[in-house]
Design an enzyme around this catalytic site. Structure first.
Site, PDB file in Angstrom:
ATOM      1  N   ARG A 172      -4.022  -6.310   3.905  1.00 25.07           N
ATOM      2  CA  ARG A 172      -3.562  -4.973   3.536  1.00 25.07           C
ATOM      3  C   ARG A 172      -2.272  -4.639   4.279  1.00 25.07           C
ATOM      4  NH1 ARG A 172      -9.171  -4.657   4.733  1.00 25.07           N
ATOM      5  NH2 ARG A 172     -10.457  -4.085   2.919  1.00 25.07           N
ATOM      6  N   LYS A 196     -10.583  -2.553   8.039  1.00 27.31           N
ATOM      7  CA  LYS A 196     -11.260  -1.257   7.962  1.00 27.31           C
ATOM      8  C   LYS A 196     -12.477  -1.244   8.882  1.00 27.31           C
ATOM      9  CE  LYS A 196      -9.882   0.116   3.283  1.00 27.31           C
ATOM     10  NZ  LYS A 196     -10.356   0.495   1.935  1.00 27.31           N
ATOM     11  N   HIS A 266      -0.244  -3.610  -2.626  1.00 29.68           N
ATOM     12  CA  HIS A 266      -1.642  -3.897  -2.933  1.00 29.68           C
ATOM     13  C   HIS A 266      -1.742  -4.845  -4.121  1.00 29.68           C
ATOM     14  CE1 HIS A 266      -5.639  -2.879  -1.544  1.00 29.68           C
ATOM     15  NE2 HIS A 266      -6.059  -2.870  -2.797  1.00 29.68           N
ATOM     16  N   ARG A 269      -1.915  -8.322  -2.993  1.00 33.58           N
ATOM     17  CA  ARG A 269      -3.303  -8.631  -2.583  1.00 33.58           C
ATOM     18  C   ARG A 269      -4.142  -8.968  -3.811  1.00 33.58           C
ATOM     19  NH1 ARG A 269      -7.166  -7.358   1.546  1.00 33.58           N
ATOM     20  NH2 ARG A 269      -8.946  -6.109   0.855  1.00 33.58           N
ATOM     21  N   HIS A 292     -13.687  -7.526   2.284  1.00 36.45           N
ATOM     22  CA  HIS A 292     -14.495  -6.578   1.521  1.00 36.45           C
ATOM     23  C   HIS A 292     -15.914  -6.523   2.095  1.00 36.45           C
ATOM     24  CE1 HIS A 292     -11.865  -6.976  -2.352  1.00 36.45           C
ATOM     25  NE2 HIS A 292     -11.409  -6.067  -1.522  1.00 36.45           N
ATOM     26  N   TYR A 301     -11.935  -9.070  -9.465  1.00 36.60           N
ATOM     27  CA  TYR A 301     -10.939 -10.116  -9.697  1.00 36.60           C
ATOM     28  C   TYR A 301     -11.452 -11.186 -10.644  1.00 36.60           C
ATOM     29  CZ  TYR A 301      -8.893  -7.671  -5.810  1.00 36.60           C
ATOM     30  OH  TYR A 301      -8.387  -6.679  -5.013  1.00 36.60           O
TER      31      TYR A 301
END
Length: 320
Positions: A172, A196, A266, A269, A292, A301
């Site tokens: 990110r 995150k 993004h 990514r 994730h 995806y």
């Protein structure tokens, strides 16, 4: 609806500012999001913006504190937004913010019970993200490399490294901006990133990305300043690079590839994940690389790749 406090609204210029119980509750909730949940500043702002709108609505209805809110009041708030033409995704996001806030407020005894516990969000269709083809990505990086070779100074070299790292690793923007020099393991071809929720992971980076990073690090001293610290990527004045600068670099570079969608950082990514799956990578590995928490997030995806396969079939097969 019953309420324990008189609603308090104080004008500030042309805007209305909350005071009293609502302001106190939202201040405490903001600290909870930042310090306990470790949410990003962007996420905290989004929650507070939605909840501020709800608090203003509640005050207009005579509800001066979170304690007076009911499920019917929350439904009325969302219904008014729907009637005014708000997007389904916006309404779903605001319902989610209300659920998180009232779950916390009940746990903290700010409210006696959770009025949002059974609040439902409208269903939204999952939209496939636009992404670059492998040829688009190649053109993007080739064009940036050629531009850097023509220009003087370190910024062009830095920009190539930014693009190579974003596409090569799928990290990110915030993770790229947070990279320190010690986070790059050239020997093993890994980046150590803080994602995150302050979760650390190691992400592989291919040889083109490592070479671009090495070229950038060789000219990095030209931009170094007292504020540089150990940051890998620096802004023009020598401090750690700002996410807005990274976004500008990506958008400007994408304009050099006319057929490519302007997907922003993004989108690189997205492209990395899609191209990995098209090349035969397994979903669990891609999930780990992207950081994730849920495999369901990564599965979008696979839908992108499936849709590309169907599009190629429709275009090329005589019996399609």
């Amino acid at each position: 609806m019953a309420h324990a406090h008189k609603p308090i609204l104080a004008p500030v210029g042309d805007e209305v500012e909350l005071t009293g119980p609502w302001a106190d509750a939202l201040r405490r909730f903001s600290a909870h999001l930042a310090l306990e949940r470790h949410d990003s500043p962007h996420t905290v702002r989004a929650y507070l913006s939605d909840l501020h709108e709800f608090a203003l609505f509640a005050c207009r209805c005579g509800i001066g504190s979170p304690q007076g809110v009911t499920l019917a009041g929350l439904r009325r708030w969302l219904g008014e937004q729907q009637a005014s033409g708000a997007a389904t995704a916006t309404i779903a996001r605001r319902a989610g913010a209300a659920r998180v806030f009232f779950r916390w407020s009940t746990r903290e005894s700010i409210t006696a019970s959770d009025p949002a516990q059974t609040l439902r969000s409208p269903k939204i269709g999952r939209r496939l993200p636009e992404t670059l083809t492998q040829e688009d990505a190649r053109e993007l990086l080739d064009a940036a490399t050629a531009k850097a070779a023509e220009s003087e100074g370190p910024l062009g070299v830095r920009d190539v490294a930014i693009l190579e790292v974003l596409y090569g690793s799928g990290i990110r923007v915030s993770e790229l901006c947070g990279l320190d020099l010690g986070d790059v393991d050239e020997q093993r071809g890994l980046l150590r990133v803080l994602g995150k929720g302050d979760k650390q992971r190691s992400v592989p980076l291919g040889q083109p990305g490592l070479r671009a990073l090495a070229r950038w690090r060789s000219v990095r001293p030209q931009l170094c300043a007292p504020a540089s610290g150990m940051a890998v990527f620096l802004g023009a004045r020598g401090s750690r690079i700002d996410p807005r600068v990274v976004r500008r670099v990506v958008h400007e570079s994408l304009r050099g590839v006319p057929q490519a969608p302007d997907v922003g950082p993004h989108g690189l990514r997205h492209a990395m994940a899609t191209h990995l799956l098209e090349g035969g990578a397994d979903l669990r590995s891609v999930q780990e690389m992207l950081g994730h928490a849920s495999l369901a997030t990564t599965q979008i995806y696979t839908h992108v790749s499936d849709e590309r396969l169907r599009a190629a079939y429709r275009q090329a097969h005589p019996r399609a």
